[in-house]
Design a protein around this motif. Structure first.
Motif, PDB file in Angstrom:
ATOM      1  N   VAL A 176       0.778  -1.151   0.231  1.00 31.11           N
ATOM      2  CA  VAL A 176       0.093  -0.578   0.194  1.00 31.11           C
ATOM      3  C   VAL A 176       0.579   1.893   0.061  1.00 31.11           C
ATOM      4  O   VAL A 176       0.157   2.317  -0.833  1.00 31.11           O
ATOM      5  N   TRP A 177       1.634   0.971   0.393  1.00 29.48           N
ATOM      6  CA  TRP A 177       3.126   2.655   1.035  1.00 29.48           C
ATOM      7  C   TRP A 177       3.593   2.769  -0.478  1.00 29.48           C
ATOM      8  O   TRP A 177       3.857   4.151  -0.926  1.00 29.48           O
ATOM      9  N   ARG A 178       3.707   1.627  -1.438  1.00 30.28           N
ATOM     10  CA  ARG A 178       4.260   1.700  -2.463  1.00 30.28           C
ATOM     11  C   ARG A 178       2.986   2.530  -3.401  1.00 30.28           C
ATOM     12  O   ARG A 178       3.846   3.146  -4.529  1.00 30.28           O
ATOM     13  N   MET A 179       2.337   1.963  -3.537  1.00 34.39           N
ATOM     14  CA  MET A 179       1.072   2.660  -4.385  1.00 34.39           C
ATOM     15  C   MET A 179       0.377   3.756  -4.218  1.00 34.39           C
ATOM     16  O   MET A 179      -0.224   4.432  -5.152  1.00 34.39           O
ATOM     17  N   VAL A 180       0.934   4.704  -3.463  1.00 31.39           N
ATOM     18  CA  VAL A 180      -0.073   6.606  -3.271  1.00 31.39           C
ATOM     19  C   VAL A 180       0.675   7.161  -4.114  1.00 31.39           C
ATOM     20  O   VAL A 180      -0.468   7.450  -4.851  1.00 31.39           O
ATOM     21  N   PRO A 181       2.089   6.703  -4.209  1.00 29.98           N
ATOM     22  CA  PRO A 181       2.806   7.543  -5.824  1.00 29.98           C
ATOM     23  C   PRO A 181       1.627   7.668  -6.827  1.00 29.98           C
ATOM     24  O   PRO A 181       1.887   8.281  -7.853  1.00 29.98           O
ATOM     25  N   ALA A 182       1.770   6.022  -6.980  1.00 31.11           N
ATOM     26  CA  ALA A 182       0.833   5.686  -8.065  1.00 31.11           C
ATOM     27  C   ALA A 182      -0.182   6.327  -8.937  1.00 31.11           C
ATOM     28  O   ALA A 182      -0.729   7.061  -9.170  1.00 31.11           O
ATOM     29  N   PHE A 183      -0.661   6.373  -7.703  1.00 30.05           N
ATOM     30  CA  PHE A 183      -2.052   6.471  -7.495  1.00 30.05           C
ATOM     31  C   PHE A 183      -2.361   9.032  -8.125  1.00 30.05           C
ATOM     32  O   PHE A 183      -3.079   8.904  -8.725  1.00 30.05           O
ATOM     33  N   THR A 184      -1.391   8.878  -7.053  1.00 29.90           N
ATOM     34  CA  THR A 184      -1.255  10.222  -6.928  1.00 29.90           C
ATOM     35  C   THR A 184      -1.191  10.752  -8.345  1.00 29.90           C
ATOM     36  O   THR A 184      -1.902  11.786  -9.595  1.00 29.90           O
ATOM     37  N   GLN A 185      -0.437   9.953  -9.320  1.00 32.25           N
ATOM     38  CA  GLN A 185       0.152  10.194 -10.810  1.00 32.25           C
ATOM     39  C   GLN A 185      -0.629  10.172 -12.129  1.00 32.25           C
ATOM     40  O   GLN A 185      -1.210  10.554 -12.752  1.00 32.25           O
ATOM     41  N   MET A 186      -1.040   8.846 -11.624  1.00 34.02           N
ATOM     42  CA  MET A 186      -2.472   8.346 -12.159  1.00 34.02           C
ATOM     43  C   MET A 186      -3.887   9.111 -12.698  1.00 34.02           C
ATOM     44  O   MET A 186      -4.136   9.690 -13.391  1.00 34.02           O
ATOM     45  N   LYS A 188      -3.825  12.753 -11.804  1.00 37.06           N
ATOM     46  CA  LYS A 188      -2.921  13.709 -12.813  1.00 37.06           C
ATOM     47  C   LYS A 188      -3.013  13.672 -14.325  1.00 37.06           C
ATOM     48  O   LYS A 188      -3.389  14.645 -15.127  1.00 37.06           O
ATOM     49  N   LYS A 189      -2.534  12.207 -14.696  1.00 34.88           N
ATOM     50  CA  LYS A 189      -2.708  11.815 -15.928  1.00 34.88           C
ATOM     51  C   LYS A 189      -3.882  11.823 -16.916  1.00 34.88           C
ATOM     52  O   LYS A 189      -4.066  11.632 -17.312  1.00 34.88           O
ATOM     53  N   ILE A 190      -4.629  11.434 -15.610  1.00 32.35           N
ATOM     54  CA  ILE A 190      -6.608  10.842 -16.259  1.00 32.35           C
ATOM     55  C   ILE A 190      -6.641  12.214 -16.915  1.00 32.35           C
ATOM     56  O   ILE A 190      -7.777  12.740 -17.983  1.00 32.35           O
ATOM     57  N   ASP A 191      -6.734  13.532 -16.166  1.00 34.33           N
ATOM     58  CA  ASP A 191      -6.544  14.825 -16.252  1.00 34.33           C
ATOM     59  C   ASP A 191      -6.525  15.706 -17.519  1.00 34.33           C
ATOM     60  O   ASP A 191      -6.873  15.961 -18.163  1.00 34.33           O
ATOM     61  N   ARG A 192      -4.715  14.951 -18.027  1.00 36.87           N
ATOM     62  CA  ARG A 192      -4.447  15.342 -18.703  1.00 36.87           C
ATOM     63  C   ARG A 192      -5.297  14.265 -20.131  1.00 36.87           C
ATOM     64  O   ARG A 192      -5.482  14.995 -20.965  1.00 36.87           O
ATOM     65  N   VAL A 193      -5.739  13.608 -19.929  1.00 39.97           N
ATOM     66  CA  VAL A 193      -6.740  12.698 -21.171  1.00 39.97           C
ATOM     67  C   VAL A 193      -7.514  13.387 -21.339  1.00 39.97           C
ATOM     68  O   VAL A 193      -8.080  13.907 -22.656  1.00 39.97           O
ATOM     69  N   ASN A 194      -8.226  13.485 -20.550  1.00 36.67           N
ATOM     70  CA  ASN A 194      -9.576  13.968 -20.921  1.00 36.67           C
ATOM     71  C   ASN A 194      -9.383  15.873 -20.939  1.00 36.67           C
ATOM     72  O   ASN A 194     -10.421  16.206 -22.354  1.00 36.67           O
ATOM     73  N   GLN A 195      -8.296  16.872 -20.776  1.00 35.52           N
ATOM     74  CA  GLN A 195      -8.064  17.686 -21.381  1.00 35.52           C
ATOM     75  C   GLN A 195      -7.681  17.864 -22.921  1.00 35.52           C
ATOM     76  O   GLN A 195      -8.239  18.368 -23.877  1.00 35.52           O
ATOM     77  N   ALA A 223      -0.506   9.946 -24.263  1.00 37.34           N
ATOM     78  CA  ALA A 223      -1.495  10.950 -23.140  1.00 37.34           C
ATOM     79  C   ALA A 223      -2.202   9.185 -22.688  1.00 37.34           C
ATOM     80  O   ALA A 223      -1.624   8.398 -20.928  1.00 37.34           O
ATOM     81  N   SER A 224      -2.444   8.746 -23.631  1.00 37.58           N
ATOM     82  CA  SER A 224      -2.725   7.246 -22.359  1.00 37.58           C
ATOM     83  C   SER A 224      -2.395   6.000 -22.578  1.00 37.58           C
ATOM     84  O   SER A 224      -2.302   5.321 -21.659  1.00 37.58           O
ATOM     85  N   GLU A 225      -0.946   6.157 -23.477  1.00 36.82           N
ATOM     86  CA  GLU A 225      -0.462   4.746 -22.744  1.00 36.82           C
ATOM     87  C   GLU A 225       0.817   6.251 -21.553  1.00 36.82           C
ATOM     88  O   GLU A 225       0.875   4.818 -21.627  1.00 36.82           O
ATOM     89  N   ASP A 226       0.952   7.079 -21.209  1.00 42.19           N
ATOM     90  CA  ASP A 226       1.478   7.439 -19.483  1.00 42.19           C
ATOM     91  C   ASP A 226       0.249   6.841 -18.585  1.00 42.19           C
ATOM     92  O   ASP A 226       1.021   6.946 -17.928  1.00 42.19           O
ATOM     93  N   VAL A 227      -0.628   6.872 -18.712  1.00 41.09           N
ATOM     94  CA  VAL A 227      -2.023   6.712 -17.957  1.00 41.09           C
ATOM     95  C   VAL A 227      -2.053   4.717 -17.961  1.00 41.09           C
ATOM     96  O   VAL A 227      -1.686   3.928 -17.117  1.00 41.09           O
ATOM     97  N   MET A 228      -1.502   4.036 -19.460  1.00 38.06           N
ATOM     98  CA  MET A 228      -1.876   3.076 -19.095  1.00 38.06           C
ATOM     99  C   MET A 228      -0.649   1.944 -18.413  1.00 38.06           C
ATOM    100  O   MET A 228      -0.631   1.521 -17.471  1.00 38.06           O
ATOM    101  N   ALA A 229       0.828   3.404 -18.131  1.00 36.15           N
ATOM    102  CA  ALA A 229       1.892   2.456 -17.847  1.00 36.15           C
ATOM    103  C   ALA A 229       1.938   3.216 -16.596  1.00 36.15           C
ATOM    104  O   ALA A 229       2.249   1.771 -14.841  1.00 36.15           O
ATOM    105  N   THR A 230       1.024   4.068 -16.002  1.00 34.59           N
ATOM    106  CA  THR A 230       1.441   3.939 -14.297  1.00 34.59           C
ATOM    107  C   THR A 230       0.156   3.293 -14.122  1.00 34.59           C
ATOM    108  O   THR A 230      -0.079   2.714 -12.892  1.00 34.59           O
ATOM    109  N   GLY A 231      -0.857   2.760 -15.111  1.00 41.34           N
ATOM    110  CA  GLY A 231      -1.723   2.030 -14.434  1.00 41.34           C
ATOM    111  C   GLY A 231      -1.017   0.876 -14.398  1.00 41.34           C
ATOM    112  O   GLY A 231      -1.546  -0.049 -13.461  1.00 41.34           O
TER     113      GLY A 231
END
Length: 577
Positions: A176-186, A188-195, A223-231
């Protein structure tokens, strides 16, 4: 912030929470009874061959199982209602807060991010509430109750729990401790896809006109690949959790059977007791594993809650006054008194020391080069922004002292970029006045020079309008936007370069109709074409946010160099054409 949101939105639903707790408690108690009953059958029924005892105890087990199933169904039902209700209220509050934002706050967050926060972010918090409502009692009850019942069965094997449970908690905590930064980036990257998606849908004509489909597809793919990589990063951690939990559970089971077999061989424990202890250990680990579902969702929900909290905690810069003044009689006077305006964080002001008065029933035009501050200036009248110095008064009262609804009723704003809502022509025009009759709508359309093309449509006022008005031309869209303001019949009309999409003939006919049918209305007109404003009662010339000239067309041509340059440039352009 997650705790703050849960406390705020779940506290009104305490009856639902109590119902969930009661039914989950009953479900957990039933689950804890079954291993003991099973042990009794094995030890007392099978060993002695008492068939009646087997049927009797088995019947009790079936009844307990039925109660467990019913309680689980009811608990999930109430938990789902709790989560859906919270999501509804949270989305509603977010929507109302965003609607109250001025353009300053909307620009601060960005439209794509605000959309994501009201959809995906709320959904993540809602899912956490739903899972928590399903497991918030049963998981700890199974774990704690399982420990108590297992110790009652055999204290000698209890040391296995003291080893397996801490190992399981450490594994889950590290993941769980390792997952927090990944979800924070996720997020922001979803924002970018919507933009990017929003830009491409809005600018699809520009993309096609410049043949940029390939580049835009590549930009969206990146942008989608960034979301995929973070996901994938977060998903790999999540996928690691459950095999680790199952490994601990299976090793614990083997250890219980291994060490318990020696005790059975030495007659230190009965087979039923060993099976019951194994069942309780599995329930304990199952309770911990169920809790991991919440642990997996908490990091992402916490990130989303912070983003939601940022919106809810942001106070609109344009707010209703605490003690609004009584609205005077509407006469249509607008006064600017030494007005300055600067955007937050800007190095210098956009508008500098503007002072002028728009008298009732007159037309005041504002002209200037691009970036002179014309749109910002007229945005101060309906309080799209608030001045940083000086004051803007409507009918003698500072606009900051009005109730917003009362101020907006006095003003009809036709923005530079005409926007129509999906629906019909009638529904769009009735944004100005919901009670307007069809005759009043046709009258507004006639004044706005839009009656002819609306009558040509087979459906007339019921003709469909696509989102943004994309199924009508730019000029038609602009005239419908003007008709919408005319339907409202305010005392003050503000035209923000609203005539630029019209041809010269339609422009002239529209201005003539306004002069004839609305002579008592006050009009503030922002325009680029001199022909549109040359008959105005006064013309204000802006240059880099400063008022460098005021007067009629003839006066300014004679005395103002900036205005004369604008006139000469347009005459030269017309001659060249």
């Amino acid at each position: 912030m997650l705790g703050k949101l849960l406390k705020r939105y779940l506290s009104p639903a305490w009856l639902l929470i109590i119902a969930v707790v009661v039914f989950q408690l009953a479900q957990s108690i039933a689950s804890l009874m079954l291993p003991t009953l099973n042990a009794d059958i094995i030890d007392n029924g099978v060993v002695t061959g008492d068939i009646d005892y087997i049927w009797q105890t088995g019947g009790v087990m079936l009844l307990v199982s039925l109660v467990q199933v019913v309680c689980a169904i009811v608990a999930v039902y109430f938990g789902s209602r709790l989560a859906m209700g919270m999501g509804r209220e949270l989305r509603g509050d977010l929507f109302h807060r965003v609607v109250a934002f001025s353009q300053r706050e909307v620009g601060q967050f960005g439209a794509p991010s605000l959309i994501t926060r009201n959809t995906n972010d709320v959904q993540q918090v809602q899912m956490l509430v739903q899972v928590s409502a399903t497991l918030m009692v049963s998981a700890p009850m199974l774990a704690i109750g399982g420990v108590i019942m297992a110790v009652r069965q055999d204290v000698g094997l209890s040391w296995l729990m003291a080893v397996s449970i801490p190992i399981l908690l450490i594994i889950v905590g590290l993941i769980v401790w390792r997952m927090v930064p990944a979800f924070t980036q996720m997020q922001k990257k979803i924002d970018r896809v919507n933009q990017i998606m929003r830009e491409q849908l809005t600018g699809i004509r520009v993309i096609r006109a410049f043949v940029r489909e390939r580049e835009e597809r590549a930009r969206f793919a990146t942008a989608s690949e960034d979301v995929m990589a973070t996901g994938l990063k977060a998903g790999n951690l999540m996928a690691l959790m459950f095999p680790a939990v199952m490994l601990v559970m299976n090793v614990s089971s083997v250890a219980v059977i291994w060490f318990g077999a020696f005790q059975v061989q030495d007659n230190g424990v009965q087979i039923g007791t060993l099976i019951a202890f194994l069942s309780y250990l599995m329930q304990i680990l199952m309770g911990v594993m169920m809790a991991t579902f919440m642990f997996v969702m908490i990091p992402r929900a916490a990130v989303c809650a912070n983003r939601i909290g940022e919106v809810l905690d942001t106070e609109p810069s344009v707010a209703a006054p605490v003690d609004p003044k009584a609205a005077p009689a509407a006469i249509g006077r607008v006064e600017f008194d030494h007005v300055d305006f600067a955007y937050p964080g800007a190095d210098e002001a956009v508008l500098h020391d503007l002072s002028f008065t728009v008298e009732p029933g007159t037309t005041t035009a504002i002209i200037g080069s691009t970036g002179a501050g014309k749109t910002t200036l007229i945005g101060l009248v309906p309080r799209l922004f608030d001045v940083t110095a000086g004051s803007v008064r409507v009918d003698g009262v500072d606009v900051r002292d009005y109730e917003p609804d009362l101020l907006w009723k006095r003003i009809g704003l036709i923005p530079q970029r005409a926007f129509l809502f999906s629906g019909t022509i009638a529904s769009n025009l009735r944004y100005g006045d919901e009670e307007a009759t069809d005759d009043e709508l046709w009258e507004a359309l006639e004044l706005a020079q839009a009656k002819d093309f609306v009558e040509a449509m087979p459906e007339g006022l019921a003709a469909p309008i696509a989102q943004g008005g994309t199924n009508v031309s730019g000029g038609q869209r602009q005239r419908l936007a003007i008709a919408r303001a005319l339907t409202k019949r305010p005392g003050i009309y503000i035209f923000d370069d609203s005539f630029s999409a019209l041809d010269l003939r339609t422009d002239a006919e529209l201005r003539r109709a306004l002069d004839t049918h609305l002579p008592e209305a006050t009009r503030v007109v922002v325009a680029q074409r001199v022909s549109t404003i040359q008959h105005a009662d006064q013309i204000i010339v802006l240059d880099h946010g400063r008022m460098v000239g005021v007067g009629t067309h003839d006066e300014l041509v004679e005395s103002n160099e900036t205005y004369r340059e604008i006139v000469d440039s347009q005459l030269a352009a017309e001659a060249a054409a």
